[in-house]
Motif scaffolding. Structure first.
Motif, short mmCIF file in Angstrom:
data_model
loop_
_atom_site.label_atom_id
_atom_site.label_comp_id
_atom_site.label_asym_id
_atom_site.label_seq_id
_atom_site.Cartn_x
_atom_site.Cartn_y
_atom_site.Cartn_z
N LYS A 1 5.52 4.94 10.76
CA LYS A 1 5.08 5.49 9.48
C LYS A 1 6.30 6.09 8.81
CE LYS A 1 3.97 9.67 8.30
NZ LYS A 1 4.41 9.86 6.90
N PRO A 2 6.75 5.52 7.71
CA PRO A 2 7.94 6.06 7.04
C PRO A 2 7.64 7.43 6.41
CG PRO A 2 7.44 3.80 6.34
CD PRO A 2 6.25 4.30 7.08
N THR A 3 8.69 8.08 5.94
CA THR A 3 8.55 9.30 5.16
C THR A 3 7.58 9.03 4.01
OG1 THR A 3 10.83 9.92 5.59
CG2 THR A 3 9.78 10.98 3.70
N TYR A 4 6.70 10.00 3.72
CA TYR A 4 5.76 9.82 2.61
C TYR A 4 6.54 9.54 1.32
CZ TYR A 4 2.02 10.47 -0.70
OH TYR A 4 1.11 10.25 -1.71
N GLY A 5 6.17 8.47 0.64
CA GLY A 5 6.84 8.13 -0.61
C GLY A 5 7.95 7.11 -0.45
N ARG A 6 8.31 6.77 0.79
CA ARG A 6 9.36 5.77 1.02
C ARG A 6 8.92 4.38 0.58
NH1 ARG A 6 14.67 6.58 1.53
NH2 ARG A 6 15.25 7.60 3.47
N VAL A 7 7.67 4.06 0.95
CA VAL A 7 7.13 2.74 0.61
C VAL A 7 6.03 2.95 -0.43
CG1 VAL A 7 5.97 0.68 1.49
CG2 VAL A 7 7.61 1.91 2.94
N SER A 8 6.12 2.20 -1.50
CA SER A 8 5.14 2.32 -2.57
C SER A 8 3.72 2.11 -2.04
CB SER A 8 5.43 1.29 -3.65
OG SER A 8 4.34 1.21 -4.55
N ARG A 9 2.80 2.93 -2.51
CA ARG A 9 1.39 2.75 -2.15
C ARG A 9 0.65 1.87 -3.16
NH1 ARG A 9 -1.71 6.78 -2.70
NH2 ARG A 9 -0.32 7.99 -4.02
N LEU A 10 1.34 1.44 -4.21
CA LEU A 10 0.66 0.60 -5.20
C LEU A 10 0.13 -0.66 -4.52
CD1 LEU A 10 -0.15 -0.01 -8.12
CD2 LEU A 10 2.10 -1.02 -8.45
N GLY A 11 -1.17 -0.87 -4.62
CA GLY A 11 -1.77 -2.04 -3.99
C GLY A 11 -2.24 -1.81 -2.58
N LEU A 12 -2.02 -0.61 -2.06
CA LEU A 12 -2.64 -0.21 -0.79
C LEU A 12 -3.96 0.47 -1.15
CD1 LEU A 12 -2.74 0.61 2.26
CD2 LEU A 12 -1.47 2.67 1.61
N VAL A 13 -5.05 -0.03 -0.65
CA VAL A 13 -6.35 0.58 -0.98
C VAL A 13 -6.37 1.98 -0.36
CG1 VAL A 13 -8.84 0.38 -0.86
CG2 VAL A 13 -7.43 -1.67 -1.07
N ALA A 14 -6.53 2.97 -1.23
CA ALA A 14 -6.32 4.35 -0.80
C ALA A 14 -7.44 4.83 0.11
CB ALA A 14 -6.23 5.25 -2.02
#
Lengths: 490, 98, 488
Positions: A190-203
């Motif tokens: 799990k990368p640092t929060y914000g490292r990998v874009s969450r756009l398109g990850l169903v929240a």
């Protein structure tokens, strides 16, 4: 014989010993052989993947290799949007839904030439630690088909552990990559929060969710992270930093690295002695390689689960409100009015665990309870963050168990609270936004055990470097489960 | 912190647009109660003057330019709508609630 | 204070205005903001509430809302937070509306009003201004058993401007709204086109006995979408509440809609879950931070506000208040006037020209000042030519419509068409000779004491000159000739 890594696949591609078409074929063949018994995948893209592989081979022939992952088969967790593909999230309510756009991570992965061969099963909307709570049915652990591969990214983990692919993408909200990695003998990050874009990850829970890799080695995870990380203007919580350059940093070793051992993580009630033994073995390996260990304290750890389940369910209750049968997905038939349509679509569309969490989250945000539950949890979250800030003043990384026990049996955790408590080692990294990684550190009763490495925010490369140093000195990541199906292995 | 009555469960289910059978309401009510019992431990944490954390890693607000961006073809969504009327989504009629 | 609205009760009114910010794209996505498109064409994953969609804040919308806040003396906050307001409704695709709740963009401020017959200007305090996204549109068609959902409006940027309950009459409420409407347009924050729903008002109305300090129970009047309806609706509500109180009844806190056709209010049913919106900070959005420098930059860039501008026009140019009112009907017109005044070198003449002739010519051409083809400089030059006598006022008025619709250089046009005033005595005498010769009767009646004949003969001369004759010279020469006996 160990299963091939991405690095090995890449080397074979570079040497012309194999082609992307061959790798994709092998993945699909393997899936056809073993997946009926495991249930790792909910969909494969046979024709589309073969076409993508041919395109990758054509690029390679022209000398236009797009990235280290060009032509490498991968699997996506079923909560990552790919344009034109189903996006089921393990839920009945998204029956038949196809995303009209790509997740940023998926777009970057595909721009780098990786070939998506299929979509992986998961706990419904990533709510679970066992991959039992899916409309597609449970996923089984390749190490023992009566056991869970962990969750919620259990399908991704099982697909790699079963040798279908060398790399899968998962998402981690409270340990959903790291715990399955631990249960299936993989590296999961799990990368640092914000490292990998969450756009398109169903929240599930927006302030906790991160996308990350599951693979055999830290090196493979680094390849993926370097490709998909970096600022995305489409995600307001995406960090301003550019992509990680963790591959370049991988061989730095652990000489002089200060490893903190959080007392509370080794004194947790219910943790199995063999798990602690394997973790201590790992500590000894790193010490022998020049790392220094130091005891640290994270006093608020015992409140982490309570804090996590309040924050995560509150956010989830709101994030899942859009699934209402009005615009897409499954609508209950024959409702006389709007209210009935909403209630029946949601009640028929969501499984029990999702309903449980929506109710909890709705309750803790509701009038009269907000301060006592939600706001309180956000304050405790601050205290947890401060614990880590203090701990990292005296050390570079923390080493802990990933899960209190190896893979449990399917159906064993029927009581929701006991399931929640099994996340005790992983949720804090999400609450504090830290990078966290689980890697295999041996077996207990024939089942893999994982050790977790946590770093301060943005120290993703340091976490990977530590894991890589360990993996160069050990071969736990090369252990494979017993043959699943007639011994066939590609 | 308080115990959840069956009415509380029904109220929360209504806020969440969930329809629960009475068995389900009872079982979920029990679960929620156990979970709330567990999280009760937070009450003992001294959080006087502690600011809440909504985002683990603070940084400057990113702002978008006011420039139209072409996005998806709405037809790709409308085509999979459970019901539609022209290019509008169709849903069962809204009943006024007193 | 003018006469109270009601003899027995003091009326207490607070207003909430939803005002659409003048952006090209939505508050949290690059989908376009347009009007009148077919349903759902101006949408994106965010406006449709698709799985995996994420909001990103429109920086220009923030700037526009901050402009409105600073123009009304509000304190723009260094930190503000977007929260989720949770409820289920078909026009709300995410199941929540993103709105600022606990920490709005701006606190305080005021709008100055001046009600005719009142005690002079008075400040109505603002509680706050916050930003939020608009909902979509649910179309309830009585003929069919279903509701249709259009999400084109979903996510359109709004600011909500909340006043203190400081208005004491429907007229004050109307004056407040007109003043606010002018300010948001003046600073470019909003087009505030009420017919397009870009400026919508909810009114909270309560009564209390004169002299009481505690507020009475209020009702909320929703969807008031014209200044006239607002005043009418509040009047009707005051009457209704007063009758209720007079008869010993109690006002119930509820929400009313206004039926403009019937001229009466109706009780609106509460939105589902209206009792519990479960606000919490939106975890998809980091708190909005605005540095002091950023706020100052917006403040510095604000245009001179209408009140200040009017005072300056009156003082600097010595113009009467009613003419200033006309010249400051919009910021564009005021800017235009100032540029004309400067170019003409004759501010009061420019005021007359712009307030009367320019406005009339633009109206005739169905344009507003922003659509003028003429630069204000060219209009100024034209007026300057009239003022200096180079062309006659008539020539100036004749050229004006053409300049405003076609543009062009007045100097060149005057030269090209030979419009320069003729004041050469020889040429004037020839026209006068002709006129006197042609109209002996008029000459005779002048001699008989009918001095008005002079005007008739003036007209003849001017006509013969095609308006180019210097009228002052003509009058002097003509009078001399007539007084001398009028002989040719």
């Amino acid at each position: 014989m160990p299963l091939p890594t991405v690095a090995a696949q890449r080397a074979a591609l570079d040497r012309g010993e194999t082609s992307s078409a061959d790798l994709v074929d092998a993945a699909l063949t393997r899936a056809a052989e073993v997946d009926p018994a495991i249930g790792a995948l909910v969909a494969t893209r046979d024709e589309a993947a073969r076409a993508d592989a041919e395109a990758a081979d054509a690029r390679r022939a022209r000398g236009e290799v797009a990235s280290p992952l060009d032509g490498v088969p991968v699997v996506l967790k079923d909560n990552l949007a790919q344009h034109g593909e189903t996006l089921g999230c393990g839920s009945r309510i998204l029956e038949g839904y196809r995303s009209p756009f790509d997740a940023t991570a998926v777009a970057r992965l595909r721009a780098g030439g990786a070939v998506v061969v299929g979509r992986a099963n998961m706990d419904e909307f990533a709510m679970g630690s066992s991959t039992e709570h899916s409309v597609a049915g449970p996923t089984r652990n390749p190490w023992d088909l009566s056991r869970s591969p962990g969750g919620s990214s259990g399908g991704s983990a099982a697909a790699v552990a079963a040798g279908i692919v060398a790399l899968a993408l998962g998402s981690d909200t409270g340990g959903s990559i790291r715990q399955p990695a631990s249960f299936t003998g993989l590296v999961g990050m799990k990368p640092t929060y914000g490292r990998v874009s969450r756009l398109g990850l169903v929240a599930f829970a927006s302030s906790l969710d991160q996308i990350g890799p599951l693979a055999h080695t830290a090196e493979d995870c680094a390849l993926l992270l370097d490709l998909i990380s970096g600022h995305d203007p489409g995600d307001a919580t995406s960090l301003p930093e550019g992509p990680t350059a963790s591959q370049a940093d991988l061989d730095g070793g652990v000489e002089g690295l200060r490893i903190g051992l959080p007392r509370e993580y080794f004194e947790t009630e219910g943790v199995r002695a063999e798990v602690l033994d394997r973790v201590r073995d790992a500590v000894a390996v790193l010490e022998a390689a020049g790392a220094k260990t130091t005891p640290v304290s994270l006093p608020n750890t015992r409140h982490a689960i309570a804090c996590y389940y309040l924050v995560a369910t509150a956010e989830a209750s709101s994030n899942l409100a859009r699934f209402d049968g009005a615009r897409y997905g499954r609508r209950a038939e024959g409702a006389a009015d709007l209210r009935e349509m909403y209630e029946r679509s949601r009640s028929e569309g969501f499984g029990t665990e999702v309903k449980r969490r929506i109710l909890l989250g709705t309750f803790v945000l509701s009038a009269g309870y907000y301060d006592a539950y939600y706001k309180k949890a956000q304050q405790v979250r601050t205290l947890l963050r401060r614990d880590f800030e203090r701990a990292f003043e005296g050390c570079d990384v923390l080493l802990t168990p990933t899960a209190p026990e190896p893979a449990f049996r399917i159906g064993e955790k029927a009581d929701p609270l006991s399931m929640y408590l099994s996340d005790v080692y992983t949720v804090s990294a999400n609450l504090a936004g830290l990078p966290g990684l689980s890697m295999p550190c041996g077996l207990a009763d024939g089942l893999p055990v994982g050790v977790q490495i946590l770093g301060p925010p943005l120290a993703d490369a340091r976490v990977l470097r530590t894991a890589h140093a360990y993996q160069r000195l050990t071969d736990h990541h090369e252990a494979t489960p017993a043959p699943i199906d007639s011994g066939a292995r590609t | 912190m308080s115990k959840l009555s069956p009415e509380d469960v029904r109220h929360v289910a209504r806020l969440a647009a969930l329809r629960l059978s009475s068995d389900e309401a009872e079982a979920l009510g029990r679960d929620l109660h156990a979970i709330l019992d567990y999280v009760e431990q937070l009450a003992e944490v001294d959080t006087e003057g502690v600011p809440p954390t909504a985002h683990a890693i603070p940084f400057e607000t990113p702002l978008r330019q006011d420039t139209p961006v072409s996005s998806i073809d709405p037809e790709e969504v409308l085509a999979q709508a459970p019901a539609r009327a022209g290019t509008a989504f169709a849903v069962p009629k809204v009943l006024d609630e007193a | 204070m003018n006469a109270p609205t009601h003899p027995d009760y003091e009326v207490v009114i607070g207003l909430e205005v939803h005002c659409q910010l003048r952006t090209r794209t939505k508050l949290f996505t690059g989908a376009p903001v347009r009007f009148g498109e077919p349903p759902n064409q101006d949408t994106s994953p965010v406006c449709l509430g698709l799985p995996g969609a994420l909001p990103v804040l429109n920086g220009y919308a923030v700037e526009l809302a901050a402009r409105a806040a600073l123009a009304t003396g509000g304190e723009v906050q260094p930190d503000s937070v977007f929260a989720r307001k949770n409820y289920f409704y078909p026009d709300l695709p995410k199941g929540y509306q993103i709105s600022q709740f606990e920490h709005p963009l701006s606190l305080g401020g005021y709008v100055e009003i001046d009600v005719a017959g009142g005690d002079g200007p008075r400040r109505i305090g603002l509680t706050r201004i916050h930003m939020e996204e608009d909902a979509g549109k649910s179309i309830h068609d009585g003929a069919v058993e279903e509701t249709h959902v259009d999400l084109n409006r979903s996510g359109v940027p709004l600011m909500e401007i909340v006043s203190e309950p400081e208005m004491r009459s429907p007229e004050e409420a109307g004056a407040y709204l007109r003043a606010l409407h002018e300010i948001v347009r003046w600073v470019g924050a909003s087009d505030a086109d009420m017919e397009k729903g870009q400026f919508r008002c909810d009114a909270n109305v309560s009564l209390r006995p004169h002299g009481a300090t505690a507020l009475g129970t209020r009702t909320e009047l929703k969807n008031l979408n014209s200044f006239r309806y607002i005043e009418e609706a509040i009047h009707a509500e005051v009457k209704r509440q007063a009758a209720l109180l007079d008869s010993g009844g109690e006002v119930v806190q509820e929400t009313w809609g206004w039926d403009a056709d019937a001229g009466r209010a109706f009780v609106m049913r509460g939105k589902e879950n209206a009792d519990d919106y479960r606000y919490f900070p939106d975890p998809d959005l980091i708190p909005l931070t605005l540095s002091e420098e950023a706020i100052e930059a917006i403040r510095t860039a604000l245009p001179e506000l209408p009140g200040a501008r009017r005072a300056r026009f009156e003082q600097a140019y010595g113009l009467p208040a009613d003419q200033v009112q006309v010249l400051t009907a919009s910021r564009e017109l005021a800017d235009f006037f100032e540029a004309v005044a400067e170019a003409s070198g004759a501010a009061r003449a420019a005021a007359n020209w712009v307030a009367r002739d320019v406005q009339a010519a633009l109206r005739e051409a169905d344009r507003d000042v922003a659509q003028s083809a003429a630069t204000p400089q060219s209009i100024g030059v034209l007026i300057g030519m009239v003022e200096s006598g180079r062309i006659t006022a008539k020539s100036g008025r004749d050229l004006l419509p053409e300049l405003l619709t076609e543009g062009g250089d007045p100097e060149a046009l005057v030269a090209e068409r030979g419009l320069e005033t003729v004041s050469d005595a020889g040429e004037l005498e020839r026209w006068i000779d002709d006129a006197l010769a042609a109209h002996p009767k008029a000459v005779a009646s002048y001699a008989d004491g009918d001095k008005k004949s002079l005007n008739f003969l003036m007209g003849q001369v001017m006509r013969a000159s095609q308006g180019k004759a210097d009228p002052g010279r003509v009058r002097t020469l003509l009078a001399e000739r007539l007084d001398a006996g009028g002989a040719a």
